[in-house]
Design a protein around this motif. Structure first.
Motif, PDB file in Angstrom:
ATOM      1  N   VAL A 122       0.875  -1.276   0.147  1.00 25.16           N
ATOM      2  CA  VAL A 122      -0.128   0.114  -0.123  1.00 25.16           C
ATOM      3  C   VAL A 122       0.856   1.329  -0.262  1.00 25.16           C
ATOM      4  CG1 VAL A 122      -1.735   1.321   1.156  1.00 25.16           C
ATOM      5  CG2 VAL A 122      -1.937  -1.035   1.345  1.00 25.16           C
ATOM      6  N   LEU A 123       0.683   2.091  -0.928  1.00 27.01           N
ATOM      7  CA  LEU A 123       1.330   3.430  -1.236  1.00 27.01           C
ATOM      8  C   LEU A 123       0.572   4.414  -0.540  1.00 27.01           C
ATOM      9  CD1 LEU A 123       3.091   2.909  -4.852  1.00 27.01           C
ATOM     10  CD2 LEU A 123       3.795   2.134  -2.395  1.00 27.01           C
ATOM     11  N   VAL A 124       0.951   5.141   0.347  1.00 27.33           N
ATOM     12  CA  VAL A 124       0.092   6.281   1.191  1.00 27.33           C
ATOM     13  C   VAL A 124       0.904   7.606   1.007  1.00 27.33           C
ATOM     14  CG1 VAL A 124      -1.138   7.078   3.121  1.00 27.33           C
ATOM     15  CG2 VAL A 124      -1.084   4.524   2.696  1.00 27.33           C
ATOM     16  N   ASN A 125       0.058   8.636   0.524  1.00 29.83           N
ATOM     17  CA  ASN A 125       0.511  10.199   1.086  1.00 29.83           C
ATOM     18  C   ASN A 125      -0.706  10.796   1.831  1.00 29.83           C
ATOM     19  OD1 ASN A 125      -0.200  13.013  -0.046  1.00 29.83           O
ATOM     20  ND2 ASN A 125       2.159  12.721   0.371  1.00 29.83           N
ATOM     21  N   ALA A 126      -0.238  11.523   2.914  1.00 33.51           N
ATOM     22  CA  ALA A 126      -1.344  12.232   3.509  1.00 33.51           C
ATOM     23  C   ALA A 126      -0.573  13.914   3.701  1.00 33.51           C
ATOM     24  CB  ALA A 126      -1.375  11.930   5.097  1.00 33.51           C
ATOM     25  N   ALA A 127      -1.552  14.621   3.397  1.00 38.91           N
ATOM     26  CA  ALA A 127      -1.073  16.118   3.180  1.00 38.91           C
ATOM     27  C   ALA A 127      -2.256  16.913   4.097  1.00 38.91           C
ATOM     28  CB  ALA A 127      -1.388  16.556   1.674  1.00 38.91           C
ATOM     29  N   TYR A 128      -1.596  18.013   4.524  1.00 39.26           N
ATOM     30  CA  TYR A 128      -2.442  18.795   5.603  1.00 39.26           C
ATOM     31  C   TYR A 128      -1.921  20.262   5.352  1.00 39.26           C
ATOM     32  CZ  TYR A 128      -4.140  21.277  10.034  1.00 39.26           C
ATOM     33  OH  TYR A 128      -4.566  21.856  10.865  1.00 39.26           O
ATOM     34  N   PHE A 129      -2.874  21.327   5.440  1.00 39.30           N
ATOM     35  CA  PHE A 129      -2.534  22.689   5.203  1.00 39.30           C
ATOM     36  C   PHE A 129      -3.389  23.620   6.067  1.00 39.30           C
ATOM     37  CE2 PHE A 129      -3.511  26.883   3.427  1.00 39.30           C
ATOM     38  CZ  PHE A 129      -2.207  27.396   3.564  1.00 39.30           C
ATOM     39  N   LYS A 130      -3.013  24.525   6.676  1.00 39.74           N
ATOM     40  CA  LYS A 130      -3.616  25.206   7.564  1.00 39.74           C
ATOM     41  C   LYS A 130      -2.830  26.815   7.623  1.00 39.74           C
ATOM     42  CE  LYS A 130      -5.967  26.354  11.935  1.00 39.74           C
ATOM     43  NZ  LYS A 130      -6.299  25.795  13.278  1.00 39.74           N
ATOM     44  N   GLY A 131      -3.655  27.671   7.209  1.00 38.86           N
ATOM     45  CA  GLY A 131      -3.243  29.137   6.998  1.00 38.86           C
ATOM     46  C   GLY A 131      -4.036  30.139   7.443  1.00 38.86           C
ATOM     47  N   LEU A 132      -3.654  31.111   8.093  1.00 40.83           N
ATOM     48  CA  LEU A 132      -4.341  32.262   8.412  1.00 40.83           C
ATOM     49  C   LEU A 132      -4.223  33.317   7.451  1.00 40.83           C
ATOM     50  CD1 LEU A 132      -3.594  32.551  12.092  1.00 40.83           C
ATOM     51  CD2 LEU A 132      -5.584  31.206  11.128  1.00 40.83           C
ATOM     52  N   TRP A 133      -5.305  34.013   7.011  1.00 43.00           N
ATOM     53  CA  TRP A 133      -5.231  34.983   5.950  1.00 43.00           C
ATOM     54  C   TRP A 133      -4.350  36.292   6.470  1.00 43.00           C
ATOM     55  CZ3 TRP A 133      -6.964  32.765   2.138  1.00 43.00           C
ATOM     56  CH2 TRP A 133      -8.373  32.240   2.331  1.00 43.00           C
ATOM     57  N   LEU A 134      -3.495  36.828   5.655  1.00 42.19           N
ATOM     58  CA  LEU A 134      -2.658  37.951   5.555  1.00 42.19           C
ATOM     59  C   LEU A 134      -3.587  39.019   6.075  1.00 42.19           C
ATOM     60  CD1 LEU A 134       0.125  39.021   5.676  1.00 42.19           C
ATOM     61  CD2 LEU A 134      -0.318  39.656   3.323  1.00 42.19           C
ATOM     62  N   THR A 135      -4.684  39.200   5.620  1.00 36.59           N
ATOM     63  CA  THR A 135      -5.491  40.076   5.806  1.00 36.59           C
ATOM     64  C   THR A 135      -7.019  39.302   6.143  1.00 36.59           C
ATOM     65  OG1 THR A 135      -4.775  41.742   4.112  1.00 36.59           O
ATOM     66  CG2 THR A 135      -6.923  42.308   5.198  1.00 36.59           C
ATOM     67  N   ALA A 136      -7.333  39.267   7.431  1.00 42.52           N
ATOM     68  CA  ALA A 136      -8.559  38.567   7.788  1.00 42.52           C
ATOM     69  C   ALA A 136      -9.632  39.131   7.780  1.00 42.52           C
ATOM     70  CB  ALA A 136      -8.314  37.965   9.219  1.00 42.52           C
ATOM     71  N   PHE A 137     -10.799  38.149   7.428  1.00 42.00           N
ATOM     72  CA  PHE A 137     -12.282  38.950   7.403  1.00 42.00           C
ATOM     73  C   PHE A 137     -12.842  39.220   8.990  1.00 42.00           C
ATOM     74  CE2 PHE A 137     -11.738  36.123   3.740  1.00 42.00           C
ATOM     75  CZ  PHE A 137     -12.551  37.072   2.548  1.00 42.00           C
ATOM     76  N   LYS A 138     -13.532  40.149   9.038  1.00 41.43           N
ATOM     77  CA  LYS A 138     -14.175  40.259  10.450  1.00 41.43           C
ATOM     78  C   LYS A 138     -15.391  39.684  10.376  1.00 41.43           C
ATOM     79  CE  LYS A 138     -12.148  44.930  11.133  1.00 41.43           C
ATOM     80  NZ  LYS A 138     -12.313  46.257  11.333  1.00 41.43           N
ATOM     81  N   LYS A 139     -15.701  38.857  11.498  1.00 35.55           N
ATOM     82  CA  LYS A 139     -17.181  37.932  11.405  1.00 35.55           C
ATOM     83  C   LYS A 139     -18.202  38.716  11.512  1.00 35.55           C
ATOM     84  CE  LYS A 139     -15.147  34.031  13.979  1.00 35.55           C
ATOM     85  NZ  LYS A 139     -15.165  32.973  14.957  1.00 35.55           N
ATOM     86  N   GLN A 140     -18.097  40.147  11.984  1.00 32.67           N
ATOM     87  CA  GLN A 140     -19.240  40.870  12.202  1.00 32.67           C
ATOM     88  C   GLN A 140     -19.730  41.420  10.535  1.00 32.67           C
ATOM     89  OE1 GLN A 140     -16.535  41.625  13.733  1.00 32.67           O
ATOM     90  NE2 GLN A 140     -15.906  43.809  13.700  1.00 32.67           N
TER      91      GLN A 140
ATOM     92  N   GLU B 136     -13.563  33.008   7.929  1.00 34.26           N
ATOM     93  CA  GLU B 136     -13.160  34.367   8.267  1.00 34.26           C
ATOM     94  C   GLU B 136     -11.640  34.382   8.572  1.00 34.26           C
ATOM     95  OE1 GLU B 136     -17.510  34.751   9.169  1.00 34.26           O
ATOM     96  OE2 GLU B 136     -15.692  33.230   9.664  1.00 34.26           O
ATOM     97  N   GLU B 137     -10.985  33.552   9.439  1.00 33.20           N
ATOM     98  CA  GLU B 137      -9.772  33.549   9.775  1.00 33.20           C
ATOM     99  C   GLU B 137      -8.761  32.813   8.674  1.00 33.20           C
ATOM    100  OE1 GLU B 137      -9.776  31.097  13.274  1.00 33.20           O
ATOM    101  OE2 GLU B 137     -10.538  32.592  14.758  1.00 33.20           O
ATOM    102  N   GLY B 138      -9.073  32.005   7.908  1.00 33.07           N
ATOM    103  CA  GLY B 138      -8.116  31.471   6.996  1.00 33.07           C
ATOM    104  C   GLY B 138      -8.823  29.975   6.119  1.00 33.07           C
ATOM    105  N   ALA B 139      -7.839  29.273   6.178  1.00 36.27           N
ATOM    106  CA  ALA B 139      -8.491  27.907   5.397  1.00 36.27           C
ATOM    107  C   ALA B 139      -7.458  26.692   6.053  1.00 36.27           C
ATOM    108  CB  ALA B 139      -8.162  27.758   3.935  1.00 36.27           C
ATOM    109  N   GLU B 140      -8.314  25.660   6.072  1.00 32.18           N
ATOM    110  CA  GLU B 140      -7.739  24.496   6.686  1.00 32.18           C
ATOM    111  C   GLU B 140      -8.031  23.507   5.684  1.00 32.18           C
ATOM    112  OE1 GLU B 140      -7.164  22.096  10.892  1.00 32.18           O
ATOM    113  OE2 GLU B 140      -9.104  23.085  10.574  1.00 32.18           O
ATOM    114  N   ALA B 141      -7.036  22.423   5.189  1.00 33.85           N
ATOM    115  CA  ALA B 141      -7.406  21.669   4.344  1.00 33.85           C
ATOM    116  C   ALA B 141      -6.620  20.298   4.625  1.00 33.85           C
ATOM    117  CB  ALA B 141      -7.142  22.141   2.998  1.00 33.85           C
ATOM    118  N   ALA B 142      -6.997  19.124   4.113  1.00 37.29           N
ATOM    119  CA  ALA B 142      -6.285  17.906   4.273  1.00 37.29           C
ATOM    120  C   ALA B 142      -6.828  16.908   3.279  1.00 37.29           C
ATOM    121  CB  ALA B 142      -6.592  17.209   5.559  1.00 37.29           C
ATOM    122  N   ALA B 143      -5.719  16.037   2.967  1.00 44.22           N
ATOM    123  CA  ALA B 143      -5.826  15.016   1.954  1.00 44.22           C
ATOM    124  C   ALA B 143      -5.060  13.850   2.183  1.00 44.22           C
ATOM    125  CB  ALA B 143      -5.954  15.724   0.318  1.00 44.22           C
TER     126      ALA B 143
END
Length: 431
Positions: A207-225, A376-383
């Motif tokens: 079995v050949l496996v790759n796992a990938a994860y990314f989490k980043g905060l926006w350089l300019t964040a959105f305001k929740k309000q 609003e804070e950024g993006a989180e992704a995994a694969a």
């Protein structure tokens, strides 16, 4: 030649000198031969690592694979990690030979095995260093080659890929699946707790496996309000209310007439990675297709690269929906890889003899899972992917900010700016 006794001394000196020359020559040959090391998974397993690996050459593979998954009129959202799949297939490439290797090399747009191995190792080092030295974003990637203990793995593979190779007893299917899933879950921070089941791996050779994860905060964040309900048009005549994030800031933005789209770059803190959004013009389609499908048909390595050259910094009023979804791809991944030219890998004629000299191993199953959340804070992704064996200042008036409202289907991707590498790629069609 020395024929007379009176010249014996001089001849003896000449002979000794000649012999020393011969000995030195012989010693030189022996020295050269002694440093030649047998190669294992490439033409040169010890090629110096490039200081800054560039993966721009795999963008065609990423986009080709994306288009395989998204032919015109495909319904629903889609998200995957082309880089995760590329890694898993590169592991197969390292273990392959003959026509199987040639097919994989062409499918993955690789130049040669030695450079691929050096680039692979350099990327592993780069992401490990980033992981240790920055807290602004996380990019974590890990690979495994799980080999059954009944397969006679070439010993040199362990020397070249010491972190990747792990011997496992696939006759203990539940325990084997748990081992693989723990590796994937740890790498993806629990976002993908289960990649394979016991039934997937029971008595398989590899079995050949790759796992990938990314989490980043926006350089300019959105305001929740500033997030509010707004219309998102799945078609020109149908809409759904979504949580639409809003902010006004400086972004790199540009228009691509070739794609029929506006492109905007949203950098994460540190600017080593960005999200790129490709928003088709509302009139980019025709009577037979939607603007998104028209853009997809035009999407290629050349049009993608040209679109990035059009980006310029400008004040933008940005509106982007919050979203979260996950994707599982199984048989569709195998079919897509075959359509891109790697067919032998899945047949009894597969040549994975670098891993298994007996040539009993082929790829029987493919599994890819991916999740993404954008807020609003950024993006989180995994694969995770498994290939399972079977057998400037101005004194005038300030410019009016440009509107960029993602209220209709669009393409988005997360890109590593240092390596020109598409980590994740998706299409958002409906809430």
């Amino acid at each position: 030649m020395c024929l007379s006794v009176p010249h014996l001394g001089r001849c003896s000196s000449a002979l000794v000198h000649r012999m020393r020359q011969v000995w030195r020559g012989a010693l030189l040959v022996v020295t050269l031969v002694s440093v030649v090391r047998p190669q294992c998974v490439s033409d040169n397993d010890h090629l110096p690592l490039p200081p800054t690996p560039d993966l721009a050459h795999i963008t065609p593979f990423s986009l080709d694979l994306f288009k395989q998954f998204n032919p015109p009129n495909t319904p629903g959202n889609f998200f995957f990690s082309p880089y995760s799949i590329w890694n898993a297939l590169v592991l197969a490439y390292f273990g392959s030979g003959g026509r199987t290797r040639q097919q994989l090399q062409e499918t993955l747009h690789l130049r040669d095995s030695a450079l691929t191995l050096a680039t692979y190792k350099a990327l592993d080092r780069l992401y490990a260093e980033r992981q240790a030295n920055t807290s602004e974003y996380v990019i974590d990637l890990a690979n495994k080659v799980y080999m059954d203990n009944n397969v006679t793995l070439r010993e040199c593979v362990k020397d070249v890929l010491p972190k990747e190779v792990q011997i496992i007893d696939f006759s203990q299917a539940a325990a084997s699946a748990e081992t693989i899933n723990q590796f994937v879950s740890k790498t993806t921070r629990g976002k993908i707790p289960v990649l394979v089941t016991a039934a997937d791996v029971r008595d398989v050779p590899m079995v050949l496996v790759n796992a990938a994860y990314f989490k980043g905060l926006w350089l300019t964040a959105f305001k929740k309000q500033d997030t509010s309900k707004r219309k998102f048009f799945t078609t020109p005549d149908q809409h759904t209310l979504v949580d639409m994030m809003t902010q006004t800031a400086d972004f790199r933005i540009g228009d691509s007439s070739q794609l029929g789209a506006t492109v905007l770059e949203m950098p994460y803190k540190g600017k080593a990675a960005s999200m790129l959004v490709f928003l088709p013009y509302t009139t980019a389609g025709d009577d037979a297709t939607t603007p998104l499908d028209a853009m997809l048909r035009r999407l290629s390595h050349n049009t993608f690269t040209d679109a990035l050259t059009k980006l310029r910094t400008q004040k933008v009023v940005l509106k982007l929906p919050k979203f979260k979804f996950e994707q599982t791809i199984k048989e569709e991944l195998k079919l897509a890889i075959e359509r891109l030219g790697s067919t032998d890998l899945f047949t009894d004629g597969a040549d994975l003899s670098v891993y298994d000299p007996s040539r009993r191993v082929k790829v029987g199953k493919t599994i890819h899972k991916a999740v993404v959340e954008v807020n609003e804070e950024g993006a989180e992704a995994a694969a995770a992917t498994a290939l399972i064996g079977a057998i400037s200042l101005s004194f005038g008036l300030p410019p009016v900010p440009r509107e960029f409202t993602c209220d209709r289907p669009f393409i988005f991707l997360i890109r590593d700016n240092h390596t020109n590498n598409i980590l994740f790629l998706g299409v958002y069609r409906k809430p």
